[in-house]
Structure formats: C-alpha cells, structure tokens
Design a protein around this motif. Structure first.
Motif, PDB file in Angstrom:
ATOM      1  N   MET A   1      12.017  34.075 -16.736  1.00 28.67           N
ATOM      2  CA  MET A   1      11.017  35.097 -17.034  1.00 28.67           C
ATOM      3  C   MET A   1      11.608  36.474 -16.762  1.00 28.67           C
ATOM      4  O   MET A   1      12.169  36.710 -15.687  1.00 28.67           O
ATOM      5  N   PRO A   2      11.524  37.416 -17.709  1.00 31.47           N
ATOM      6  CA  PRO A   2      12.116  38.742 -17.497  1.00 31.47           C
ATOM      7  C   PRO A   2      11.464  39.478 -16.333  1.00 31.47           C
ATOM      8  O   PRO A   2      10.303  39.243 -15.994  1.00 31.47           O
ATOM      9  N   ILE A   3      12.222  40.372 -15.741  1.00 24.45           N
ATOM     10  CA  ILE A   3      11.681  41.227 -14.690  1.00 24.45           C
ATOM     11  C   ILE A   3      11.426  42.615 -15.264  1.00 24.45           C
ATOM     12  O   ILE A   3      12.025  43.014 -16.259  1.00 24.45           O
ATOM     13  N   ASN A   4      10.511  43.355 -14.636  1.00 20.02           N
ATOM     14  CA  ASN A   4      10.241  44.729 -15.043  1.00 20.02           C
ATOM     15  C   ASN A   4      11.335  45.656 -14.532  1.00 20.02           C
ATOM     16  O   ASN A   4      11.831  45.488 -13.410  1.00 20.02           O
ATOM     17  N   VAL A   5      11.695  46.637 -15.353  1.00 23.70           N
ATOM     18  CA  VAL A   5      12.662  47.663 -14.957  1.00 23.70           C
ATOM     19  C   VAL A   5      11.966  49.018 -15.068  1.00 23.70           C
ATOM     20  O   VAL A   5      11.615  49.456 -16.166  1.00 23.70           O
ATOM     21  N   PHE A   6      11.768  49.666 -13.921  1.00 19.57           N
ATOM     22  CA  PHE A   6      11.073  50.945 -13.873  1.00 19.57           C
ATOM     23  C   PHE A   6      12.081  52.091 -13.797  1.00 19.57           C
ATOM     24  O   PHE A   6      13.155  51.942 -13.198  1.00 19.57           O
ATOM     25  N   PRO A   7      11.755  53.240 -14.363  1.00 15.63           N
ATOM     26  CA  PRO A   7      12.618  54.410 -14.167  1.00 15.63           C
ATOM     27  C   PRO A   7      12.501  54.902 -12.731  1.00 15.63           C
ATOM     28  O   PRO A   7      11.494  54.664 -12.058  1.00 15.63           O
ATOM     29  N   TRP A   8      13.540  55.577 -12.269  1.00 22.32           N
ATOM     30  CA  TRP A   8      13.499  56.188 -10.944  1.00 22.32           C
ATOM     31  C   TRP A   8      12.499  57.341 -10.974  1.00 22.32           C
ATOM     32  O   TRP A   8      12.502  58.152 -11.901  1.00 22.32           O
ATOM     33  N   PRO A   9      11.613  57.453  -9.996  1.00 24.63           N
ATOM     34  CA  PRO A   9      10.588  58.505 -10.031  1.00 24.63           C
ATOM     35  C   PRO A   9      11.185  59.896  -9.822  1.00 24.63           C
ATOM     36  O   PRO A   9      12.289  60.041  -9.283  1.00 24.63           O
ATOM     37  N   PRO A  10      10.459  60.944 -10.210  1.00 25.30           N
ATOM     38  CA  PRO A  10      10.954  62.325 -10.074  1.00 25.30           C
ATOM     39  C   PRO A  10      10.805  62.850  -8.648  1.00 25.30           C
ATOM     40  O   PRO A  10       9.922  63.658  -8.344  1.00 25.30           O
ATOM     41  N   VAL A  11      11.666  62.381  -7.771  1.00 26.55           N
ATOM     42  CA  VAL A  11      11.616  62.755  -6.357  1.00 26.55           C
ATOM     43  C   VAL A  11      12.821  63.616  -6.007  1.00 26.55           C
ATOM     44  O   VAL A  11      13.782  63.713  -6.771  1.00 26.55           O
ATOM     45  N   GLY A  12      12.781  64.232  -4.831  1.00 23.89           N
ATOM     46  CA  GLY A  12      13.886  65.047  -4.358  1.00 23.89           C
ATOM     47  C   GLY A  12      14.862  64.213  -3.545  1.00 23.89           C
ATOM     48  O   GLY A  12      14.542  63.770  -2.441  1.00 23.89           O
ATOM     49  N   VAL A  13      16.053  63.977  -4.095  1.00 24.70           N
ATOM     50  CA  VAL A  13      17.091  63.204  -3.403  1.00 24.70           C
ATOM     51  C   VAL A  13      17.958  64.171  -2.604  1.00 24.70           C
ATOM     52  O   VAL A  13      18.482  65.141  -3.148  1.00 24.70           O
ATOM     53  N   VAL A  14      18.112  63.912  -1.302  1.00 22.65           N
ATOM     54  CA  VAL A  14      18.870  64.811  -0.435  1.00 22.65           C
ATOM     55  C   VAL A  14      20.222  64.226  -0.031  1.00 22.65           C
ATOM     56  O   VAL A  14      21.040  64.915   0.578  1.00 22.65           O
ATOM     57  N   ALA A  15      20.472  62.968  -0.350  1.00 26.48           N
ATOM     58  CA  ALA A  15      21.777  62.352  -0.110  1.00 26.48           C
ATOM     59  C   ALA A  15      21.899  61.157  -1.049  1.00 26.48           C
ATOM     60  O   ALA A  15      20.897  60.504  -1.365  1.00 26.48           O
ATOM     61  N   ALA A  16      23.127  60.885  -1.514  1.00 23.70           N
ATOM     62  CA  ALA A  16      23.297  59.817  -2.491  1.00 23.70           C
ATOM     63  C   ALA A  16      24.697  59.231  -2.417  1.00 23.70           C
ATOM     64  O   ALA A  16      25.654  59.907  -2.032  1.00 23.70           O
ATOM     65  N   GLU A  17      24.795  57.962  -2.808  1.00 23.47           N
ATOM     66  CA  GLU A  17      26.086  57.275  -2.931  1.00 23.47           C
ATOM     67  C   GLU A  17      26.043  56.405  -4.177  1.00 23.47           C
ATOM     68  O   GLU A  17      25.022  55.775  -4.469  1.00 23.47           O
ATOM     69  N   TRP A  18      27.160  56.374  -4.904  1.00 19.47           N
ATOM     70  CA  TRP A  18      27.310  55.507  -6.088  1.00 19.47           C
ATOM     71  C   TRP A  18      28.697  54.897  -6.009  1.00 19.47           C
ATOM     72  O   TRP A  18      29.699  55.599  -6.110  1.00 19.47           O
ATOM     73  N   THR A  19      28.761  53.592  -5.787  1.00 22.03           N
ATOM     74  CA  THR A  19      30.057  52.938  -5.630  1.00 22.03           C
ATOM     75  C   THR A  19      29.965  51.539  -6.225  1.00 22.03           C
ATOM     76  O   THR A  19      28.996  51.203  -6.909  1.00 22.03           O
ATOM     77  N   SER A  20      30.980  50.723  -6.006  1.00 23.34           N
ATOM     78  CA  SER A  20      30.979  49.369  -6.560  1.00 23.34           C
ATOM     79  C   SER A  20      31.642  48.416  -5.581  1.00 23.34           C
ATOM     80  O   SER A  20      32.368  48.828  -4.669  1.00 23.34           O
ATOM     81  N   THR A  21      31.373  47.138  -5.792  1.00 21.52           N
ATOM     82  CA  THR A  21      31.982  46.100  -4.976  1.00 21.52           C
ATOM     83  C   THR A  21      32.397  44.951  -5.879  1.00 21.52           C
ATOM     84  O   THR A  21      31.728  44.668  -6.885  1.00 21.52           O
ATOM     85  N   GLN A  22      33.510  44.309  -5.541  1.00 28.49           N
ATOM     86  CA  GLN A  22      33.979  43.153  -6.297  1.00 28.49           C
ATOM     87  C   GLN A  22      34.611  42.165  -5.323  1.00 28.49           C
ATOM     88  O   GLN A  22      35.773  42.317  -4.943  1.00 28.49           O
ATOM     89  N   PRO A  23      33.855  41.161  -4.883  1.00 27.92           N
ATOM     90  CA  PRO A  23      34.400  40.186  -3.934  1.00 27.92           C
ATOM     91  C   PRO A  23      35.607  39.453  -4.512  1.00 27.92           C
ATOM     92  O   PRO A  23      35.662  39.152  -5.707  1.00 27.92           O
ATOM     93  N   VAL A  24      36.580  39.178  -3.652  1.00 31.37           N
ATOM     94  CA  VAL A  24      37.777  38.454  -4.065  1.00 31.37           C
ATOM     95  C   VAL A  24      37.980  37.244  -3.165  1.00 31.37           C
ATOM     96  O   VAL A  24      37.509  37.204  -2.024  1.00 31.37           O
ATOM     97  N   ALA A  25      38.644  36.251  -3.710  1.00 24.65           N
ATOM     98  CA  ALA A  25      39.015  35.057  -2.950  1.00 24.65           C
ATOM     99  C   ALA A  25      40.509  35.104  -2.670  1.00 24.65           C
ATOM    100  O   ALA A  25      41.306  35.453  -3.549  1.00 24.65           O
ATOM    101  N   ARG A  26      40.879  34.769  -1.438  1.00 18.54           N
ATOM    102  CA  ARG A  26      42.289  34.789  -1.050  1.00 18.54           C
ATOM    103  C   ARG A  26      42.765  33.361  -0.828  1.00 18.54           C
ATOM    104  O   ARG A  26      42.201  32.619  -0.019  1.00 18.54           O
ATOM    105  N   LEU A  27      43.782  32.983  -1.570  1.00 21.20           N
ATOM    106  CA  LEU A  27      44.324  31.630  -1.507  1.00 21.20           C
ATOM    107  C   LEU A  27      45.791  31.689  -1.107  1.00 21.20           C
ATOM    108  O   LEU A  27      46.487  32.658  -1.390  1.00 21.20           O
ATOM    109  N   ARG A  28      46.266  30.639  -0.452  1.00 19.27           N
ATOM    110  CA  ARG A  28      47.678  30.555  -0.090  1.00 19.27           C
ATOM    111  C   ARG A  28      48.277  29.315  -0.745  1.00 19.27           C
ATOM    112  O   ARG A  28      47.758  28.205  -0.595  1.00 19.27           O
TER     113      ARG A  28
END
Length: 247
Positions: A1-28
């Motif tokens: 069943m699809p989920i709802n996607v809402f826009p971000w509201p028009p609020v005052g943002v005073v700090a922000a971060e935008w980054t990414s993560t990519q888990p890796v597996a380590r094998l020997r």
C-alpha cells in the motif's frame, strides 16, 4: 500500500545537514588474506533540520505538530530539498541569483522560462576519468558559480519538469576569459540543457527514530530537531504525493 508524501512545511530552519550513507561489508579472503570491501546496502541520503518555533510568523511549532500528526508515527514521509554546503552564508546570494536571474528561451517567439537563481546554458559534457566536465556559458559575471559539494540542476529548456541533479566536485575558471567548467560526479544526460546554479538535490524521507518533541519555555524561542532517512518507492509500495497540504 503506498504511503503519503507531504511537502516540507514553510517553517524557519536555523540549522541543517544533508549527507548520505552507504553501508559496506568487509570480507577477508581465505586464500590471499586480502580485505575485500563491497556495498552491502543501497546508498541513502540523510537529512537533519532544526526548526525555530517562532520564525516565519511564529508558526513553526504549529506546523511541526501538524506534520507529526500527518506522519502517523513515522509511517508516512516528507519530500525534502537539500541546502547549500555553506547554507547560512551562501543562501541569500544563491536565491538572489548573484544579480539578475538568467532566462533560457524555449524557442523563438515563445515565452521565457525562468529558473531559480542564476541559470546558464550548458555545453557538451566531456568525460575525465570517473567524473564529467560540464562547461557553462554566460557565467563570467557571476562572483562564484558554485562551491565543491554544492548541487546544481541541469534542466531541459523545452520542459522544465525534466531535470537532473549533479554534485559539483570542482569548479574551473579560465584565468583570462572567465569561462567556467563544472566538474561533476555523474554523466549529464540532458543535451543542450540549462544549468540552475542554485539547484538542489531532492528526495523522499521518513523520520529516523522517534518523532521530535519540544518543550515551550516561558520566554524565548524553542526548537524542533528533525532527523530523516531516505526511503524508496519500491520499499513501501509506492508514493502518493500530497502537494497542496500547506496551502
């Protein structure tokens, strides 16, 4: 069943971060003894936002509480846009377009399509190792075209709904002509496009962890701390966009 996607509201943002993560597996390797590392999960973007309760007409707290209700404990999601790397210092310059915004004509005799911030026509992209070089014209009057790590958007000038997000790795400016070439992280797929230098990355996110709570003091501002983790449509049965939520 699809989920709802809402826009971000028009609020005052005073700090922000935008980054990414990519888990890796380590094998020997049992034969060679060498370490082998490989991606174990798909890459995801992470976002953090600090919202002022009193900014933008003192509506921040109300919008945050309303958004919490709409998300139903974190089942549903929000669509977020990235912020510039130096978001506080550069945001006003980017939004102002560092001067008059540039327009890209669709075709002779048709109206102009205006782009957010400073837009410049793009030339043919050329591969350089694992990266791509994208020359842009008309940028010599711009104080700074972009910073390393910023996102730009490459638009199809005939259809503004067709665009591609590119991350800037480096900016090259010819010392004599002032011509600018952007070194980007992926192959541009839109030929003869227009580059929006104030472009942003974009994605759909669920709250990462519990929904934020914030206690109102007797005096002064207070904040809501939001943490988000990207979610993909194939993981949740699709998205149902709710674009007019805050109108």
């Amino acid at each position: 069943m699809p989920i709802n996607v809402f826009p971000w509201p028009p609020v005052g943002v005073v700090a922000a971060e935008w980054t990414s993560t990519q888990p890796v597996a380590r094998l020997r390797s049992g034969l060679s003894g060498r370490d082998v590392m490989q991606a174990s999960q798909r890459k995801r973007r992470l976002a953090s936002l600090e919202v002022s309760a009193l900014a933008h007409g003192r509506d921040g707290a109300g919008y945050c509480e309303a958004l919490k209700e709409l998300l139903e404990g974190g089942i549903h999601a929000v669509r977020l846009l990235s912020t510039p790397v130096n978001w506080f210092l550069d945001e006003s310059d980017r939004r102002a377009g560092r001067g008059d915004p540039r327009a890209a004509a669709l075709r002779a005799g048709q109206p102009l399509a205006w782009f957010v911030g400073a837009a410049a026509p793009a030339g043919p992209a050329v591969a350089e190792g694992q990266f791509w070089l994208l020359p842009i014209s008309g940028a010599s009057t711009i104080t700074r075209a972009a910073r390393p790590g910023d996102f730009v958007r490459l638009y199809n000038p005939a259809n503004r709904n067709v665009w591609q997000s590119l991350r800037v790795i480096a900016v090259r400016r010819h010392p004599l002509s002032g011509a600018v070439t952007l070194k980007v992280d992926r192959q541009p797929t839109i030929a003869n496009g227009v580059v929006d230098l104030a472009g942003q990355d974009e994605g759909v996110f669920r709250v990462d962890g519990p929904l934020p709570r914030s206690v109102q003091p007797v005096t002064g501002d207070w904040r809501y701390s939001w943490s988000f983790r990207e979610v993909f449509a194939d993981e949740v049965g699709g998205f149902t966009e709710r674009p007019n939520t805050w109108i």
